[in-house]
Scaffold this active site. Sequence first.
Site, mmCIF file in Angstrom:
data_model
loop_
_atom_site.group_PDB
_atom_site.id
_atom_site.type_symbol
_atom_site.label_atom_id
_atom_site.label_comp_id
_atom_site.label_asym_id
_atom_site.label_seq_id
_atom_site.Cartn_x
_atom_site.Cartn_y
_atom_site.Cartn_z
ATOM 1 C CB CYS A 50 94.975 -42.553 11.851
ATOM 2 S SG CYS A 50 93.718 -41.119 11.361
ATOM 3 C CG HIS A 181 98.405 -41.962 11.058
ATOM 4 N ND1 HIS A 181 97.805 -42.223 9.968
ATOM 5 C CD2 HIS A 181 98.001 -40.899 11.519
ATOM 6 C CE1 HIS A 181 96.933 -41.232 9.554
ATOM 7 N NE2 HIS A 181 97.042 -40.317 10.753
ATOM 8 C CG ASN A 211 95.836 -38.125 7.793
ATOM 9 O OD1 ASN A 211 95.462 -39.401 7.667
ATOM 10 N ND2 ASN A 211 96.054 -37.646 8.968
#
Length: 244
Positions: A50, A181, A211
């Site tokens: 990520c 993130h 996400n």
Amino acid sequence: MSNAGRSATGIDLVIVATCTAFDRKPSIAARVAERLGIAAPAVFDLNAACAGFSYALATADHAIRAGASHRAIVVGVDKMSDFLDWTDRSTCVIFGDGAGAAVVEAAESAGGIGPVVWGSNPGKGGCITLETAGPHDLPAMFRQEGPAVFRWATTELAPIARNACARAGVDPAELAGLVTHQANVRIIDALARKIGAEGAVIATNVTESGNTSSASIPLALSKLFERGKIPSGTPILLFGFGVG
């Protein structure tokens, strides 16, 4: 390339941040370069999960500052749906597929990218995994210890972000934008408070795209600019975090 007002002709470096590439070779970066018709660039993939886009952007910036590159394409892309356990409702409903890219080149004016603050906590690597049982046992499955990840993100990460601001000579209260993130809104809001960036425009693209791992920061950043939320040339903190 069209949004950046550039052609592929002058690109000499292609970096792709991803953790979901099935193939080991050729790299995704090599395939991107081929599709764009870029002649003989440096190409490689980077896996920092990520945090991948932030790592790749910093790597491109360092290469250009060192004179090893003049113009780079940095891509963050992940197809999480290939690796999700659809019976695990604690993870499969959170993630999305996405890609974002940026063109990075030297500029005469001050500012730009950086400074960069690196960091990791390898001891917590087991909290988020995408592993196979053996070298030929595909597909791998994504696993996450949600409560442990939440505690780590909300209690240990803010000092790293404040350190980056200090090195840039920017008080967190002066930030025009905060693009972390896109893990989830609770983590993003907690980080904003602990960093001291409540006055900034805070990206929450996770509510639209989910996400998207390596793609989350470029997607969130581009949407803020497209919607006129952040003026060009103002200080923005990009804060990637993830596996390890």
